[in-house]
Design a protein around this motif. Structure first.
Motif, PDB file in Angstrom:
ATOM      1  N   PHE A   5       0.839  -1.194   0.000  1.00  0.00           N
ATOM      2  CA  PHE A   5       0.000   0.000   0.000  1.00  0.00           C
ATOM      3  C   PHE A   5       0.874   1.244   0.000  1.00  0.00           C
ATOM      4  N   TYR A   6       0.450   2.229  -0.768  1.00  0.00           N
ATOM      5  CA  TYR A   6       1.133   3.520  -0.846  1.00  0.00           C
ATOM      6  C   TYR A   6       0.078   4.614  -0.890  1.00  0.00           C
ATOM      7  N   ASP A   7       0.472   5.810  -0.496  1.00  0.00           N
ATOM      8  CA  ASP A   7      -0.413   6.963  -0.610  1.00  0.00           C
ATOM      9  C   ASP A   7       0.141   7.930  -1.637  1.00  0.00           C
ATOM     10  N   SER A   8      -0.765   8.505  -2.404  1.00  0.00           N
ATOM     11  CA  SER A   8      -0.431   9.587  -3.312  1.00  0.00           C
ATOM     12  C   SER A   8      -1.533  10.620  -3.143  1.00  0.00           C
ATOM     13  N   GLY A   9      -1.276  11.591  -2.279  1.00  0.00           N
ATOM     14  CA  GLY A   9      -2.332  12.548  -1.938  1.00  0.00           C
ATOM     15  C   GLY A   9      -3.460  11.809  -1.232  1.00  0.00           C
ATOM     16  N   ASP A  10      -4.671  11.971  -1.751  1.00  0.00           N
ATOM     17  CA  ASP A  10      -5.814  11.296  -1.135  1.00  0.00           C
ATOM     18  C   ASP A  10      -6.146   9.967  -1.810  1.00  0.00           C
ATOM     19  N   VAL A  11      -5.252   9.482  -2.656  1.00  0.00           N
ATOM     20  CA  VAL A  11      -5.445   8.205  -3.345  1.00  0.00           C
ATOM     21  C   VAL A  11      -4.616   7.131  -2.651  1.00  0.00           C
ATOM     22  N   LYS A  12      -5.258   6.017  -2.355  1.00  0.00           N
ATOM     23  CA  LYS A  12      -4.550   4.859  -1.803  1.00  0.00           C
ATOM     24  C   LYS A  12      -4.205   3.938  -2.976  1.00  0.00           C
ATOM     25  N   SER A  79      -1.882  -0.590 -15.247  1.00  0.00           N
ATOM     26  CA  SER A  79      -0.688  -1.393 -15.533  1.00  0.00           C
ATOM     27  C   SER A  79      -0.978  -2.879 -15.686  1.00  0.00           C
ATOM     28  N   LEU A  80      -2.021  -3.192 -16.460  1.00  0.00           N
ATOM     29  CA  LEU A  80      -2.330  -4.596 -16.709  1.00  0.00           C
ATOM     30  C   LEU A  80      -1.290  -5.186 -17.654  1.00  0.00           C
ATOM     31  N   ASN A  81      -0.704  -6.300 -17.247  1.00  0.00           N
ATOM     32  CA  ASN A  81       0.203  -6.987 -18.164  1.00  0.00           C
ATOM     33  C   ASN A  81      -0.642  -7.812 -19.147  1.00  0.00           C
ATOM     34  N   GLU A  82      -0.003  -8.424 -20.107  1.00  0.00           N
ATOM     35  CA  GLU A  82      -0.739  -9.089 -21.188  1.00  0.00           C
ATOM     36  C   GLU A  82      -1.733 -10.155 -20.727  1.00  0.00           C
ATOM     37  N   PRO A  83      -1.342 -11.106 -19.859  1.00  0.00           N
ATOM     38  CA  PRO A  83      -2.323 -12.134 -19.455  1.00  0.00           C
ATOM     39  C   PRO A  83      -3.516 -11.545 -18.690  1.00  0.00           C
ATOM     40  N   VAL A  84      -3.259 -10.588 -17.828  1.00  0.00           N
ATOM     41  CA  VAL A  84      -4.346  -9.990 -17.041  1.00  0.00           C
ATOM     42  C   VAL A  84      -5.206  -9.112 -17.952  1.00  0.00           C
ATOM     43  N   GLN A  85      -4.588  -8.389 -18.872  1.00  0.00           N
ATOM     44  CA  GLN A  85      -5.335  -7.573 -19.840  1.00  0.00           C
ATOM     45  C   GLN A  85      -6.283  -8.455 -20.656  1.00  0.00           C
ATOM     46  N   GLU A  86      -5.794  -9.621 -21.047  1.00  0.00           N
ATOM     47  CA  GLU A  86      -6.618 -10.547 -21.827  1.00  0.00           C
ATOM     48  C   GLU A  86      -7.854 -10.978 -21.042  1.00  0.00           C
ATOM     49  N   VAL A  87      -7.682 -11.282 -19.770  1.00  0.00           N
ATOM     50  CA  VAL A  87      -8.817 -11.672 -18.927  1.00  0.00           C
ATOM     51  C   VAL A  87      -9.801 -10.506 -18.811  1.00  0.00           C
ATOM     52  N   PHE A  88      -9.297  -9.302 -18.596  1.00  0.00           N
ATOM     53  CA  PHE A  88     -10.160  -8.126 -18.493  1.00  0.00           C
ATOM     54  C   PHE A  88     -10.915  -7.893 -19.799  1.00  0.00           C
ATOM     55  N   ASP A  89     -10.249  -8.085 -20.946  1.00  0.00           N
ATOM     56  CA  ASP A  89     -10.893  -7.877 -22.239  1.00  0.00           C
ATOM     57  C   ASP A  89     -11.972  -8.929 -22.503  1.00  0.00           C
ATOM     58  N   ILE A  90     -11.642 -10.188 -22.260  1.00  0.00           N
ATOM     59  CA  ILE A  90     -12.581 -11.281 -22.520  1.00  0.00           C
ATOM     60  C   ILE A  90     -13.837 -11.155 -21.664  1.00  0.00           C
ATOM     61  N   GLU A 100      -6.422   2.176 -16.766  1.00  0.00           N
ATOM     62  CA  GLU A 100      -5.429   3.069 -17.360  1.00  0.00           C
ATOM     63  C   GLU A 100      -4.141   2.299 -17.652  1.00  0.00           C
ATOM     64  N   VAL A 101      -3.372   2.812 -18.594  1.00  0.00           N
ATOM     65  CA  VAL A 101      -2.141   2.147 -19.022  1.00  0.00           C
ATOM     66  C   VAL A 101      -1.073   2.170 -17.937  1.00  0.00           C
ATOM     67  N   SER A 102      -0.963   3.293 -17.227  1.00  0.00           N
ATOM     68  CA  SER A 102       0.100   3.428 -16.229  1.00  0.00           C
ATOM     69  C   SER A 102      -0.443   4.012 -14.930  1.00  0.00           C
ATOM     70  N   GLU A 103       0.350   3.866 -13.894  1.00  0.00           N
ATOM     71  CA  GLU A 103      -0.021   4.430 -12.597  1.00  0.00           C
ATOM     72  C   GLU A 103      -0.110   5.954 -12.683  1.00  0.00           C
ATOM     73  N   GLU A 104       0.822   6.545 -13.380  1.00  0.00           N
ATOM     74  CA  GLU A 104       0.832   8.002 -13.535  1.00  0.00           C
ATOM     75  C   GLU A 104      -0.445   8.496 -14.213  1.00  0.00           C
ATOM     76  N   MET A 105      -0.859   7.819 -15.284  1.00  0.00           N
ATOM     77  CA  MET A 105      -2.077   8.223 -15.990  1.00  0.00           C
ATOM     78  C   MET A 105      -3.310   8.011 -15.112  1.00  0.00           C
ATOM     79  N   ALA A 106      -3.314   6.931 -14.359  1.00  0.00           N
ATOM     80  CA  ALA A 106      -4.438   6.652 -13.477  1.00  0.00           C
ATOM     81  C   ALA A 106      -4.572   7.702 -12.385  1.00  0.00           C
ATOM     82  N   LEU A 107      -3.437   8.114 -11.820  1.00  0.00           N
ATOM     83  CA  LEU A 107      -3.472   9.138 -10.785  1.00  0.00           C
ATOM     84  C   LEU A 107      -3.994  10.471 -11.334  1.00  0.00           C
TER      85      LEU A 107
END
Length: 110
Positions: A5-12, A79-90, A100-107
């Motif tokens: 767990f990490y904090d970035s402002g009010d986002v956990k 930051s979904l890697n290929e196998p997890v992205q495939e499950v999310f897509d299916i 989101e593609v990256s943590e930075e973009m998600a934040l």
């Protein structure tokens, strides 16, 4: 499975490594529900190091998303890697959840 767990402002930020499966899903659920109980209403799940997620793990993610929606909170997944992205897509999770593609973009999306 490891959860950090990490904090970035009010986002956990919750980073998962390993697998969320039949054996580990209850631990993931307990950790995330504790965050909600503690009043965190902006969660970012980082799956960069997650190697596998099954339907039980997806149920946990969906349950957290619904809880946050009812409490005017927000959930982002990144930051979904290929196998997890495939499950999310299916399963269609890519289109019903904020992924989101990256943590930075998600934040930035909060």
């Amino acid at each position: 499975m490891e959860i950090t767990f990490y904090d970035s402002g009010d986002v956990k930020i919750v980073r998962f490594s390993g697998m969320i499966d039949t054996v580990t899903a209850s631990d993931a659920e307990a950790a995330l529900m504790q965050l909600l109980s503690d009043g965190h209403n902006k969660l970012l799940l980082n799956f960069e190091q997650l190697s596998y997620i099954n339907s039980i793990g997806l149920r946990v993610v969906l349950m957290v998303a619904k809880q946050l929606k009812h409490s005017a909170g927000e959930l982002r997944i990144c930051s979904l890697n290929e196998p997890v992205q495939e499950v999310f897509d299916i399963t269609g999770f890519s289109s019903i959840l904020n992924v989101e593609v990256s943590e930075e973009m998600a934040l930035r999306a909060f």
